[in-house]
Motif scaffolding. Structure first.
Motif, PDB file in Angstrom:
ATOM      1  N   ALA A 183       0.811  -1.213   0.000  1.00  0.00           N
ATOM      2  CA  ALA A 183       0.000   0.000   0.000  1.00  0.00           C
ATOM      3  C   ALA A 183       0.845   1.263   0.000  1.00  0.00           C
ATOM      4  CB  ALA A 183      -0.928  -0.001   1.215  1.00  0.00           C
ATOM      5  N   SER A 184       2.152   1.126  -0.200  1.00  0.00           N
ATOM      6  CA  SER A 184       3.048   2.278  -0.211  1.00  0.00           C
ATOM      7  C   SER A 184       4.149   2.047  -1.233  1.00  0.00           C
ATOM      8  CB  SER A 184       3.641   2.504   1.189  1.00  0.00           C
ATOM      9  OG  SER A 184       4.409   1.379   1.587  1.00  0.00           O
ATOM     10  N   VAL A 185       4.870   3.111  -1.553  1.00  0.00           N
ATOM     11  CA  VAL A 185       5.934   3.004  -2.556  1.00  0.00           C
ATOM     12  C   VAL A 185       7.216   3.591  -1.984  1.00  0.00           C
ATOM     13  CG1 VAL A 185       4.321   3.114  -4.483  1.00  0.00           C
ATOM     14  CG2 VAL A 185       5.340   5.221  -3.618  1.00  0.00           C
ATOM     15  N   ARG A 206       3.000  13.017   3.388  1.00  0.00           N
ATOM     16  CA  ARG A 206       2.978  12.114   4.538  1.00  0.00           C
ATOM     17  C   ARG A 206       3.704  10.825   4.206  1.00  0.00           C
ATOM     18  NH1 ARG A 206      -0.392   8.000   6.201  1.00  0.00           N
ATOM     19  NH2 ARG A 206      -1.710   8.322   4.366  1.00  0.00           N
ATOM     20  N   THR A 207       4.441  10.299   5.167  1.00  0.00           N
ATOM     21  CA  THR A 207       5.189   9.058   4.973  1.00  0.00           C
ATOM     22  C   THR A 207       4.849   8.063   6.076  1.00  0.00           C
ATOM     23  OG1 THR A 207       7.086   9.790   6.291  1.00  0.00           O
ATOM     24  CG2 THR A 207       7.100  10.330   3.930  1.00  0.00           C
ATOM     25  N   VAL A 208       5.245   6.824   5.859  1.00  0.00           N
ATOM     26  CA  VAL A 208       5.124   5.777   6.876  1.00  0.00           C
ATOM     27  C   VAL A 208       6.477   5.081   6.985  1.00  0.00           C
ATOM     28  CG1 VAL A 208       2.652   5.386   6.546  1.00  0.00           C
ATOM     29  CG2 VAL A 208       4.299   4.109   5.162  1.00  0.00           C
ATOM     30  N   ARG A 234       8.510   5.250   3.464  1.00  0.00           N
ATOM     31  CA  ARG A 234       7.808   5.054   2.205  1.00  0.00           C
ATOM     32  C   ARG A 234       6.627   6.021   2.149  1.00  0.00           C
ATOM     33  NH1 ARG A 234       8.928   0.092  -0.251  1.00  0.00           N
ATOM     34  NH2 ARG A 234       6.824  -0.141  -1.095  1.00  0.00           N
ATOM     35  N   VAL A 235       6.071   6.182   0.966  1.00  0.00           N
ATOM     36  CA  VAL A 235       4.936   7.081   0.785  1.00  0.00           C
ATOM     37  C   VAL A 235       3.699   6.240   0.491  1.00  0.00           C
ATOM     38  CG1 VAL A 235       3.989   9.008  -0.531  1.00  0.00           C
ATOM     39  CG2 VAL A 235       6.460   8.864  -0.128  1.00  0.00           C
ATOM     40  N   PRO A 236       2.628   6.380   1.293  1.00  0.00           N
ATOM     41  CA  PRO A 236       1.417   5.590   1.056  1.00  0.00           C
ATOM     42  C   PRO A 236       0.801   5.912  -0.308  1.00  0.00           C
ATOM     43  CG  PRO A 236       1.377   6.608   3.238  1.00  0.00           C
ATOM     44  CD  PRO A 236       2.522   7.215   2.501  1.00  0.00           C
ATOM     45  N   ASP A 242      -2.200   9.611  -4.269  1.00  0.00           N
ATOM     46  CA  ASP A 242      -3.471   9.904  -4.941  1.00  0.00           C
ATOM     47  C   ASP A 242      -4.041  11.239  -4.467  1.00  0.00           C
ATOM     48  OD1 ASP A 242      -3.228   7.497  -6.234  1.00  0.00           O
ATOM     49  OD2 ASP A 242      -4.536   6.404  -4.843  1.00  0.00           O
ATOM     50  N   ARG A 243      -3.925  11.524  -3.181  1.00  0.00           N
ATOM     51  CA  ARG A 243      -4.452  12.782  -2.645  1.00  0.00           C
ATOM     52  C   ARG A 243      -3.730  13.978  -3.248  1.00  0.00           C
ATOM     53  NH1 ARG A 243      -3.011  16.614   0.718  1.00  0.00           N
ATOM     54  NH2 ARG A 243      -1.011  15.610   1.187  1.00  0.00           N
TER      55      ARG A 243
END
Length: 332
Positions: free
Chosen positions: A23-25, A51-53, A62-64, A69-70
């Protein structure tokens, strides 16, 4: 810190449960999909615009997918995102604000224009970079009109004549804000962010426990590369990234002590455990000792642990004399 030091201590949304690598890249992929250079994406993350995770499997971040998309669905994409992270140097910044380079530099040295990045060029000169968006806002604010034209106030010229230059200190304050934003969920990350701006000797005086210092080193943020580690450019960058003014050092030491105390309460630093070997049948344990003899390697580990905790006061004065004393202080 003084009132003109920018620190930007704001929080970020916590990682949502269930976020997976699917779900992230990765950052490089995210920068391509957002139409940014990698350095621009890093800055957008620092500024809280992307925002990152945490990448728990590979480390880093990583970036969700839903964040990408947002951003892509926002009005004005991609120009709006790019303009928000555009940086300029002194020459371009002065032209943007319709002033001379000399006046621009004076405003920056006085702490009125805060750099967001820097690099060391091939001539070993520090090149400060500023957010173009912030410079435009500063120039458009009527309260700053007197600073943009006319003669600089006498008190300000006196400060400049004494060598005042708040650019390094302002950059450190802003950079610490970036680090704290990224470390919002982990107390040791936050403590390590503060420690990263202090000299190692200062950290050792504040954090006397060797296991906690080891924890801080483990979570220390990786600084941006400025040439090889022993190059003049890297040494100059390290000097800029280390607090210099005594009031700044005192402020960071106080923050570090509080951050380590909070981390200690929430998640104490791990320590090696001593394991005993059961006594043989028929033998009696000696009162006051362990239930069985310690293995040789355990005894050695215990001795190392005692050394890490530091010598007794009487020993400390002896060990601090001579070559071995100097080495002991340097490693503490």
């Amino acid at each position: 810190m003084s009132g003109n030091i920018v620190t930007y201590r704001t929080g970020v949304a916590a990682e949502r449960p269930g976020t997976t690598r699917d779900a992230s890249v990765a950052p490089n992929r995210a920068s391509r999909e957002l139409g940014l250079r990698r350095s621009e994406l890093d800055l957008a993350v620092h500024l809280g615009r992307v925002r990152t995770v945490s990448d728990r499997a590979g480390g880093g971040w990583r970036v969700p997918r839903d964040e990408i998309d947002r951003i892509r669905a926002a009005n004005g994409f991609p120009e709006g995102l790019r303009s928000g992270v555009r940086t300029v140097g002194t020459t371009e910044g002065a032209a943007l604000m319709h002033m001379t380079k000399a006046r621009f530099t004076r405003l920056a040295r006085l702490g009125l224009l805060v750099p967001v990045k820097f690099y060391v060029n091939r001539y070993r000169a520090v090149v400060w970079l500023y957010l173009a968006e912030e410079l435009r806002r500063f120039a458009a604010d009527e309260r700053n009109a007197a600073l943009l034209t006319g003669r600089t106030a006498e008190v300000l010229r006196a400060q400049l004549g004494e060598g005042l230059d708040l650019r390094p200190r302002n950059w450190r304050g802003r950079h610490l804000g970036f680090l704290l934003r990224r470390a919002a969920d982990d107390p040791w990350d936050r403590a390590a962010a503060v420690a990263s701006l202090l000299d190692a000797a200062e950290v050792s005086e504040v954090v006397t426990d060797p296991y906690e210092r080891s924890r801080l080193r483990r979570f220390r943020p990786v600084p941006a590369a400025h040439g090889s580690s022993d190059s003049p450019a890297a040494q100059l960058a390290e000097e800029i990234a280390t607090a210099a003014d005594q009031d700044e050092i005192d402020w960071l030491r106080s923050d570090l002590a509080g951050a380590v105390e909070a981390a200690r309460r929430q998640c104490p630093a791990p320590r090696p455990a001593l394991h005993a070997v059961p006594v043989q049948s028929g033998s009696e344990p000696v009162p006051g000792e362990t239930a069985g003899p310690l293995r040789p390697e355990t005894v050695a580990g215990a001795r190392r642990g005692t050394e890490l905790q530091g010598p007794r006061p009487a020993e400390r004065s002896r060990r601090r004399s001579g070559l071995f004393g100097r080495l002991w202080r340097r490693d503490s």
